[in-house]
Design an enzyme around this catalytic site. Structure first.
Site: not given
Ligand SMILES: *Cc1c(COP(=O)(O)O)cnc(C)c1O
Length: 380
Positions: A47, A99, A171, A196
């Site tokens: 961890r 998001y 983000d 992603k």
């Molecule tokens: C998918 C996504 C998140 C969250 O990420 P996870 O890996 O699903 O927890 C945050 N911001 C954006 C723009 C996303 O597309």
């Protein structure tokens, strides 16, 4: 090193002193032997630290042009760690076109812990500045935004955040480090859902934070260990592997994205197309300035604004898969109003443009003629 070299080699020097393996080994272990109490080779418990995770964290830092990378079990766990640096009474200014999961985390969890969130449009720096008071600690942005593909001027906002001594977090999931480098534009924290484009193959959930400041990094590493939302070694390995082809994939996503956006723009059944690479996009100039290219995320609305038409279109797609998520090699299509943004009340949704006929596409790296053909037959 230039980006394409960093994607492959960044932070990967001497990753396997034992056998010189070219790829980072998967250290599938929870613990590490010590010769005497406290005497170990840098790792005690997985961890707190794991060599495969460290290899990934160095790669993440390298591609974002940052000093410290911190990996989490998901993108939301990464955002959660940022908010945990705040205290009750602190305030956050967030883009309203955010998001859905981020909105839920802010509004349904952290609001009850006494943190105050202001959701506003971020096209005007003056408007952001007017929301700042002595309790404001963080500005949260996302660009391009999901699903409206608005572009927020990171550099302009960073002048305000710096002036007031507030942290600016971006983000960077839609653009990725390949298209846009928020730390270079003045941001303090860059977050990516590696689920992603970084992973790129729709097979891992993981989150990334990258920062330059040593003190912020220390706080975030502390939270990573203390709260424990860490990714496993196999998942770290897969994201590392994905990053090695990020530049190639993003080039093709952008190329196919352009073909799809231009096709939709001229289609008689399409009302609006949202892709920052179109000259008609209201933030095209900012996008050109802060992004290398425009990526493969596109939203569009069907004329007549009926849910029924949107659903029928989605059901008829053959190459595009109807699914949540984005950023994989395969093309996906989704319906924000009932899928990713269902947790935002309809009234709030429509205020920011998420109408019932809005479709979001994650354009993959298939042959673009097959993609256009598929969209054409589904629209027909
Ligand atoms: C998918 C996504 C998140 C969250 O990420 P996870 O890996 O699903 O927890 C945050 N911001 C954006 C723009 C996303 O597309």
């Amino acid at each position: 090193m230039k980006f394409n070299t960093k994607a492959i080699h960044g932070g990967q020097e001497n990753i396997d002193p034992a056998y010189k393996s070219v790829m980072a080994p998967i250290y599938q272990t929870t613990t590490y032997s010590q010769t005497s109490p406290g005497n170990h080779n840098g790792y005690e418990y997985s961890r707190s630290g794991n060599p495969t995770r460290s290899a990934l964290e160095k790669s993440l830092a390298s591609i974002e042009n940052g000093k410290h990378g911190i990996a989490f079990g998901s993108g939301l766990a990464a955002i959660d760690a940022i908010i945990k640096t705040l205290k009750p009474g602190d305030e956050v200014i967030s883009t309203n076109d955010v998001y859905g999961g981020t909105y839920r985390l802010f509004n349904k969890i952290y609001k009850d812990f006494g943190i105050r969130f202001h959701f506003i449009g971020m096209q005007s720096v003056e408007k952001i500045e007017s929301c700042i008071n002595e309790r404001t600690k963080l500005i949260w942005t996302e660009t391009p935004t999901n699903p409206m593909m608005n572009i927020i001027d990171i550099e302009a906002i960073s002048t305000v955040s710096k002036k007031h001594g507030i942290l600016l977090a971006v983000d960077n999931t839609f653009a990725t480090a390949y298209l846009q480098q928020p730390l270079d534009l003045g941001a303090d924290i860059v977050m990516q859902s590696a689920t992603k484009y970084l992973g790129g193959h729709s097979d891992v959930v993981l989150g990334s934070l990258v920062v330059n400041d040593d003190d912020i990094a220390k706080q975030l590493y502390f939270i990573q260990n203390a709260s424990g939302a860490i990714p496993g070694p196999m998942d770290c390995f897969l994201i590392l592997r994905g990053i090695k082809t990020l530049h190639l994939r993003m080039q093709r996503h952008s190329e196919n994205g352009r073909a799809v956006a231009e096709f939709l723009k001229d289609h008689p059944k399409v009302e609006n197309v949202y892709w920052p690479g179109l000259e008609s996009h209201p933030n095209h100039e900012i996008a050109k300035r802060q992004m290398k290219d425009f990526g493969g995320m596109i939203s569009f609305s069907i004329k007549g604004n009926s849910t029924k038409d949107a659903v029928k279109f989605l059901e008829n797609l053959k190459v595009f898969t109807l699914a949540e998520s984005l950023g994989g090699v395969e093309s996906l299509a989704g319906h924000p109003a009932s899928m990713t943004h269902a947790s935002i009340p309809k009234e709030e949704r429509e205020k920011i443009g998420i109408v019932d006929s809005l479709i979001r596409l994650s354009v993959g790296i298939e042959d673009k003629e097959d993609l256009l053909e598929d969209l054409k037959q589904a629209l027909d």
